[in-house]
Design a protein around this motif. Structure first.
Motif, PDB file in Angstrom:
ATOM      1  N   LEU A  14       4.464 -11.755 -20.963  1.00 51.39           N
ATOM      2  CA  LEU A  14       4.232 -12.897 -20.077  1.00 51.39           C
ATOM      3  C   LEU A  14       5.438 -13.193 -19.195  1.00 51.39           C
ATOM      4  N   ASP A  15       6.635 -12.873 -19.659  1.00 52.79           N
ATOM      5  CA  ASP A  15       7.836 -13.083 -18.843  1.00 52.79           C
ATOM      6  C   ASP A  15       7.868 -12.151 -17.634  1.00 52.79           C
ATOM      7  N   ALA A  16       7.088 -11.092 -17.681  1.00 49.88           N
ATOM      8  CA  ALA A  16       7.080 -10.117 -16.589  1.00 49.88           C
ATOM      9  C   ALA A  16       6.135 -10.509 -15.459  1.00 49.88           C
ATOM     10  N   VAL A  17       5.271 -11.474 -15.692  1.00 49.82           N
ATOM     11  CA  VAL A  17       4.313 -11.882 -14.659  1.00 49.82           C
ATOM     12  C   VAL A  17       5.076 -12.583 -13.530  1.00 49.82           C
ATOM     13  N   PRO A  18       4.978 -12.063 -12.315  1.00 52.47           N
ATOM     14  CA  PRO A  18       5.724 -12.675 -11.205  1.00 52.47           C
ATOM     15  C   PRO A  18       5.102 -13.999 -10.779  1.00 52.47           C
ATOM     16  N   ASP A  19       5.921 -14.813 -10.133  1.00 52.36           N
ATOM     17  CA  ASP A  19       5.434 -16.079  -9.581  1.00 52.36           C
ATOM     18  C   ASP A  19       4.692 -15.850  -8.275  1.00 52.36           C
ATOM     19  N   GLU A  20       5.042 -14.763  -7.586  1.00 54.32           N
ATOM     20  CA  GLU A  20       4.391 -14.460  -6.312  1.00 54.32           C
ATOM     21  C   GLU A  20       4.291 -12.951  -6.130  1.00 54.32           C
ATOM     22  N   VAL A  21       3.142 -12.529  -5.627  1.00 52.04           N
ATOM     23  CA  VAL A  21       2.917 -11.139  -5.219  1.00 52.04           C
ATOM     24  C   VAL A  21       2.434 -11.203  -3.783  1.00 52.04           C
ATOM     25  N   ARG A  22       3.155 -10.545  -2.902  1.00 50.93           N
ATOM     26  CA  ARG A  22       2.807 -10.611  -1.476  1.00 50.93           C
ATOM     27  C   ARG A  22       2.728  -9.196  -0.905  1.00 50.93           C
ATOM     28  N   LEU A  23       1.657  -8.920  -0.185  1.00 50.53           N
ATOM     29  CA  LEU A  23       1.508  -7.673   0.555  1.00 50.53           C
ATOM     30  C   LEU A  23       2.239  -7.844   1.878  1.00 50.53           C
ATOM     31  N   THR A  24       3.052  -6.867   2.260  1.00 54.34           N
ATOM     32  CA  THR A  24       3.780  -6.983   3.525  1.00 54.34           C
ATOM     33  C   THR A  24       2.792  -6.965   4.695  1.00 54.34           C
ATOM     34  N   ALA A  25       3.200  -7.530   5.808  1.00 52.32           N
ATOM     35  CA  ALA A  25       2.334  -7.594   6.993  1.00 52.32           C
ATOM     36  C   ALA A  25       1.906  -6.215   7.456  1.00 52.32           C
ATOM     37  N   ALA A  26       2.775  -5.239   7.331  1.00 53.71           N
ATOM     38  CA  ALA A  26       2.459  -3.868   7.736  1.00 53.71           C
ATOM     39  C   ALA A  26       1.678  -3.121   6.656  1.00 53.71           C
ATOM     40  N   ARG A  27       1.469  -3.753   5.514  1.00 54.67           N
ATOM     41  CA  ARG A  27       0.775  -3.160   4.366  1.00 54.67           C
ATOM     42  C   ARG A  27       1.503  -1.935   3.812  1.00 54.67           C
ATOM     43  N   ASP A  28       2.801  -1.846   4.086  1.00 57.12           N
ATOM     44  CA  ASP A  28       3.583  -0.701   3.618  1.00 57.12           C
ATOM     45  C   ASP A  28       4.350  -0.993   2.335  1.00 57.12           C
ATOM     46  N   ALA A  44       5.120   1.054  -0.581  1.00 52.87           N
ATOM     47  CA  ALA A  44       3.804   1.629  -0.855  1.00 52.87           C
ATOM     48  C   ALA A  44       3.913   3.116  -1.182  1.00 52.87           C
ATOM     49  N   GLU A  45       4.751   3.833  -0.474  1.00 54.77           N
ATOM     50  CA  GLU A  45       4.887   5.270  -0.721  1.00 54.77           C
ATOM     51  C   GLU A  45       5.385   5.529  -2.146  1.00 54.77           C
ATOM     52  N   ALA A  46       6.373   4.757  -2.604  1.00 53.24           N
ATOM     53  CA  ALA A  46       6.881   4.926  -3.967  1.00 53.24           C
ATOM     54  C   ALA A  46       5.832   4.526  -4.995  1.00 53.24           C
ATOM     55  N   LEU A  47       5.075   3.479  -4.701  1.00 49.79           N
ATOM     56  CA  LEU A  47       4.021   3.062  -5.623  1.00 49.79           C
ATOM     57  C   LEU A  47       2.946   4.137  -5.743  1.00 49.79           C
ATOM     58  N   ARG A  48       2.522   4.682  -4.615  1.00 46.48           N
ATOM     59  CA  ARG A  48       1.483   5.734  -4.648  1.00 46.48           C
ATOM     60  C   ARG A  48       1.998   6.963  -5.388  1.00 46.48           C
ATOM     61  N   ALA A  49       3.251   7.317  -5.154  1.00 44.56           N
ATOM     62  CA  ALA A  49       3.831   8.493  -5.799  1.00 44.56           C
ATOM     63  C   ALA A  49       4.013   8.312  -7.299  1.00 44.56           C
ATOM     64  N   SER A  50       4.069   7.061  -7.752  1.00 40.99           N
ATOM     65  CA  SER A  50       4.292   6.805  -9.174  1.00 40.99           C
ATOM     66  C   SER A  50       3.011   6.508  -9.944  1.00 40.99           C
ATOM     67  N   CYS A  51       1.868   6.665  -9.314  1.00 47.60           N
ATOM     68  CA  CYS A  51       0.599   6.379  -9.982  1.00 47.60           C
ATOM     69  C   CYS A  51       0.477   7.205 -11.259  1.00 47.60           C
ATOM     70  N   ARG A  52       0.057   6.572 -12.340  1.00 50.82           N
ATOM     71  CA  ARG A  52      -0.075   7.237 -13.642  1.00 50.82           C
ATOM     72  C   ARG A  52      -1.529   7.340 -14.092  1.00 50.82           C
ATOM     73  N   CYS A  53      -2.459   7.205 -13.177  1.00 49.10           N
ATOM     74  CA  CYS A  53      -3.867   7.336 -13.560  1.00 49.10           C
ATOM     75  C   CYS A  53      -4.138   8.765 -14.026  1.00 49.10           C
ATOM     76  N   ALA A  54      -5.276   8.975 -14.664  1.00 48.08           N
ATOM     77  CA  ALA A  54      -5.620  10.298 -15.192  1.00 48.08           C
ATOM     78  C   ALA A  54      -5.699  11.349 -14.090  1.00 48.08           C
ATOM     79  N   TRP A  55      -6.272  10.983 -12.949  1.00 44.65           N
ATOM     80  CA  TRP A  55      -6.410  11.934 -11.848  1.00 44.65           C
ATOM     81  C   TRP A  55      -5.038  12.392 -11.356  1.00 44.65           C
ATOM     82  N   CYS A  56      -4.133  11.443 -11.112  1.00 46.40           N
ATOM     83  CA  CYS A  56      -2.791  11.798 -10.627  1.00 46.40           C
ATOM     84  C   CYS A  56      -2.007  12.572 -11.678  1.00 46.40           C
ATOM     85  N   THR A  57      -2.162  12.187 -12.934  1.00 49.82           N
ATOM     86  CA  THR A  57      -1.484  12.907 -14.013  1.00 49.82           C
ATOM     87  C   THR A  57      -1.952  14.357 -14.054  1.00 49.82           C
ATOM     88  N   ARG A  58      -3.246  14.578 -13.892  1.00 50.97           N
ATOM     89  CA  ARG A  58      -3.779  15.938 -13.881  1.00 50.97           C
ATOM     90  C   ARG A  58      -3.282  16.721 -12.664  1.00 50.97           C
TER      91      ARG A  58
END
Length: 116
Positions: A14-28, A44-58
């Motif tokens: 619960l301490d990890a839950v942020p008070d605010e999550v904001r998408l940048t205007a450029a959506r990047d 966004a590029e780092a987030l996409r590259a770090s995806c750990r879903c089953a598809w990306c893991t495969r």
């Protein structure tokens, strides 16, 4: 080192839950804020590259995962219960779940824009 700088011990911190999550205007990227701390950007590029879903893991296991995602944008984000975000990207990928505990641990790291 603060308690937040340690590796997450639970996805449901619960301490990890942020008070605010904001998408940048450029959506990047996203900007997350915890308490009175400075906002922390996550590209966004780092987030996409770090995806750990089953598809990306495969894809990684088969050496078919891209090295980079230049120009990628976040097209949608949704809360997953009270512990994570599900991000949708401009390349059509929408399977990744990004726990707040992982964002929080990365925020305490020297470079917050690295893979969460």
């Amino acid at each position: 080192m603060t308690a937040h700088a340690q590796a997450p011990t639970s996805l449901f911190d619960l301490d990890a839950v942020p008070d605010e999550v904001r998408l940048t205007a450029a959506r990047d990227g996203l900007v997350l804020t915890w308490g009175a701390e400075d906002p922390i950007p996550f590209a966004a590029e780092a987030l996409r590259a770090s995806c750990r879903c089953a598809w990306c893991t495969r894809q990684r296991a088969d050496n078919r995962f891209p090295d980079a995602f230049p120009g990628i944008a976040i097209t949608h984000l949704a809360l997953v219960a009270d512990y994570a975000l599900n991000l949708h990207f401009s390349d059509g990928h929408a399977r990744g779940i990004y726990p707040f505990s992982t964002f929080r641990a990365r925020a305490a790291a020297p470079s917050a824009e690295q893979n969460p």
